[in-house]
Each structure stands twice: as C-alpha cells, then as structure tokens.
Design a protein around this motif. Structure first.
Motif, PDB file in Angstrom:
ATOM      1  N   VAL A 269      -8.040  -5.596  -3.006  1.00  0.00           N
ATOM      2  CA  VAL A 269      -7.353  -5.485  -1.489  1.00  0.00           C
ATOM      3  C   VAL A 269      -8.138  -6.247  -0.745  1.00  0.00           C
ATOM      4  O   VAL A 269      -7.453  -6.809   0.379  1.00  0.00           O
ATOM      5  CB  VAL A 269      -7.393  -3.935  -1.338  1.00  0.00           C
ATOM      6  CG1 VAL A 269      -8.622  -3.321  -0.932  1.00  0.00           C
ATOM      7  CG2 VAL A 269      -6.357  -3.909  -0.196  1.00  0.00           C
TER       8      VAL A 269
ATOM      9  N   LEU B 298       0.758  -1.322  -0.102  1.00  0.00           N
ATOM     10  CA  LEU B 298       0.102   0.229   0.044  1.00  0.00           C
ATOM     11  C   LEU B 298       0.892   1.216   0.013  1.00  0.00           C
ATOM     12  O   LEU B 298       0.626   2.186  -0.574  1.00  0.00           O
ATOM     13  CB  LEU B 298      -0.824   0.108   1.313  1.00  0.00           C
ATOM     14  CG  LEU B 298      -2.170  -1.125   1.420  1.00  0.00           C
ATOM     15  CD1 LEU B 298      -2.770  -1.074   2.659  1.00  0.00           C
ATOM     16  CD2 LEU B 298      -2.940  -0.874   0.184  1.00  0.00           C
TER      17      LEU B 298
ATOM     18  N   TYR C 165      -4.187  -0.292  -6.068  1.00  0.00           N
ATOM     19  CA  TYR C 165      -3.718  -1.690  -5.622  1.00  0.00           C
ATOM     20  C   TYR C 165      -4.109  -2.617  -6.522  1.00  0.00           C
ATOM     21  O   TYR C 165      -3.256  -3.595  -6.711  1.00  0.00           O
ATOM     22  CB  TYR C 165      -4.302  -1.837  -4.377  1.00  0.00           C
ATOM     23  CG  TYR C 165      -3.708  -3.140  -3.603  1.00  0.00           C
ATOM     24  CD1 TYR C 165      -2.456  -3.129  -2.725  1.00  0.00           C
ATOM     25  CD2 TYR C 165      -4.360  -4.250  -3.767  1.00  0.00           C
ATOM     26  CE1 TYR C 165      -2.082  -4.267  -2.402  1.00  0.00           C
ATOM     27  CE2 TYR C 165      -3.780  -5.484  -3.201  1.00  0.00           C
ATOM     28  CZ  TYR C 165      -2.656  -5.582  -2.271  1.00  0.00           C
ATOM     29  OH  TYR C 165      -2.191  -6.707  -2.019  1.00  0.00           O
TER      30      TYR C 165
END
Length: 325
Positions: free
Chosen positions: A291, A264, A283
């Motif tokens: 995520v 992250l 992400y």
C-alpha cells in the motif's frame, strides 16, 4: 479467545516440520477468515482443511457456533502434490508463453505465495526454472519462454481440418511498454518506467498493459494506450493494431485518491474490521502491491494510517481497528 492452529504439511517432506500458530478469534469469525489470516503469516497456495477433533470444518462455519474453550487446538491439513502445482502453473500459461520471471510473478499475484514457497512445501529445493525444465508438462523455448508442452494427437483427415487450424501461427515479437503515472492534482508529480515484454501478434494491448503494470507494481488502470500518435482499442490484437517487433507503446495512467479509497473499501467490505497492519497485508495480497507503493504513486509520503484519518467520512479508526462508515 485464543486458539492454536497446528499446520500439518504433506507427510514425507522433511523440509517442513509442524508449524504452530496462536491467534485470537471472535464468535462472528468464520473458518474462511481464519484461513485468510493464516495465509498472511504462513503463505500456503494449496488446498487446506481446518479440523477440530476428527471433523473437517466448512469455510462458512462461525467459531461462535462451535463448543470451544480457551486455547482450543485445531489442525490445518495442507493437501499439496506436484500435480496440483503443475496445474496451477498450466492455468497461467494457457493464454501465452511467459518468461520464468513473469511466470513466477503471476503465480505470486494469483496465489499469494511465491513459486519457491510452493516448491518448498512439496519438499523441493529447486528453482522454478529448474522445475519447469524437467517437467514433461511444460516446454522451454530457445528464447527462454515457458509454454505448455504439445500433446500428441491422432492423425486427422485433411478434409476435417477447420479454417481456424489453417491460419498462420502467431508471430513472436518484443514490445516496449513506456509507462507514465501521474498523480491527480499534483502537477509535476509523475513516475515513468519502460518494460520490455515478449509477446505474440495475437496478444492485445490490454494483456500487455496488465503484464507491464504487474511487473512495475502499479495497481491502477490505464487511461489510454498510444502507438505512433493514435489511441489503441485495448481488445484488438497487436496484428490488428499493426504493432510489429520493437514497437513502443505509450501508456498513461492517472493515480487518484478515490481509486485507492475504493480499493481499501473493497478489502474491508467482507470483513467487519481490520487493524491497519492487517488492512495493509490484505491490500498487498489482493492487488500484488504494497500500500505504501500506491501512496507514493499518489504523491503522498505519509503512512496508511494518516491517509485513513484524512478521510473520516469513509473510514472509522477505533482502538487500532479500521472499519467502514
């Protein structure tokens, strides 16, 4: 400041009309960062140029350096050809042949858009399998694997053939990859999966691990790979590891919060701040995994926002935006 971006797809493709998007930009935002944000809404795996008036803007240019007004209009020209798409696929097939599903998965992971979306931009309604089947650039084996078509070359003198050319061709085989993911500090919290992969004797345990982890959407690195009770060197070939057709490799991974925190942070580092939703999208774009999937592998049932709040020493959440401490 709000700006409007008119996305112009290649002319002659009736499946795409002009798309208009309105976004907020700040003076320190760059052209490259705007393109990244656009890609989350409208995935475009081809070359793009952002144009203001008649001038094409460089990726490093900042909006604060431009004389803009509220509601300023930009044009995003998409340069896409079938040759470009073929070249993208060919690069993914340079190492080994792949099944159509594996090729599609790797394409999406590499370019942030599905092969179907790319074909639609090119004005085609066909499936990826149909495209590679009709393209002279690719060869589809009886097993269903897609590879690069061999080019016809001029005859060679026998005394010029190198030792490498005299080596036996790689042997095709099927390998079972048994994956076990354990969450650090959570006893009994594990996920298991078995993936069957087509490979050749020149493949390595590392390359097979990468393909298996991508197939199962696991963004963590393997701790060890074991075959018949012995740990394998990841860079050795399957032939060197004495792995034959039908062999099963056992792959163990330990999912740690620290690993996810670093991932992250890596997404946030080149960007000053992102909303939680934007961070989640970036992400997924970078690691090919939602995520929430990573959080579940860690044994956590909360949302990304709760995970970030539990690490105030690493992240700051203000006015709905996430930034690094």
């Amino acid at each position: 400041m709000k700006v409007q971006v008119n996305i112009e797809y290649p002319s002659g493709h009736q499946c795409h009309s002009e798309t208009k998007l309105t976004l907020d930009v700040k003076p320190f935002d760059s052209v490259a960062s705007l393109k990244q944000r656009l890609a989350l809404v409208e995935p475009i795996p081809f070359q793009q140029e952002l144009i203001l008036g008649d001038e094409a803007l460089a990726d490093q240019q900042k909006f604060g350096d431009l004389d803009l007004k509220e509601g300023q209009q930009f044009r995003l020209q998409v340069r896409a050809t079938e040759d470009m798409f073929g070249e993208q696929l060919a690069k993914l097939l340079q190492v080994r042949p792949l099944s159509v599903s594996e090729l599609g998965l790797l394409y999406c992971h590499q370019h942030g858009a599905t092969a179907i979306q790319a074909l639609e931009i090119l004005g085609s309604q066909e499936e990826l399998g149909d495209y590679v089947g009709r393209s002279k650039r690719f060869a589809v084996e009886k097993s269903g694997l897609v590879g690069l078509a061999q080019k016809t070359t001029a005859p060679q003198r026998l005394d010029c053939i190198s030792e490498a050319q005299e080596e036996e061709p790689a042997t095709s085989l099927v390998v079972q990859m048994h994956l076990t993911v354990r969450a650090e500090g959570r006893e009994g919290c594990a996920e298991e999966a078995t993936v069957s992969l087509k490979a050749t004797s020149t493949d390595t345990p590392r390359s097979l691990c990468q393909r298996a982890l991508e197939a199962e959407c696991i963004p963590f690195e393997p701790e060890d790979v074991v075959f018949q009770g012995r740990a394998l060197k990841l860079e050795d070939s399957l032939q060197q590891c004495k792995i034959g057709d039908g062999s099963q490799l056992h792959v163990t991974l330990v999912a740690t919060p620290e690993h996810l925190l670093k991932q992250l942070a890596g997404v946030l580092k080149p960007r000053k701040a992102l909303s939680v939703t934007e961070l989640s999208d970036h992400y997924c774009y970078k690691f090919g995994t939602p995520v929430f999937r990573s959080l579940r592998l860690l044994g956590l049932k909360g949302q990304l926002k709760e995970f970030l709040k539990s690490h105030p020493d690493r992240f700051s959440l203000e006015a709905g935006c996430v930034s690094l401490r």
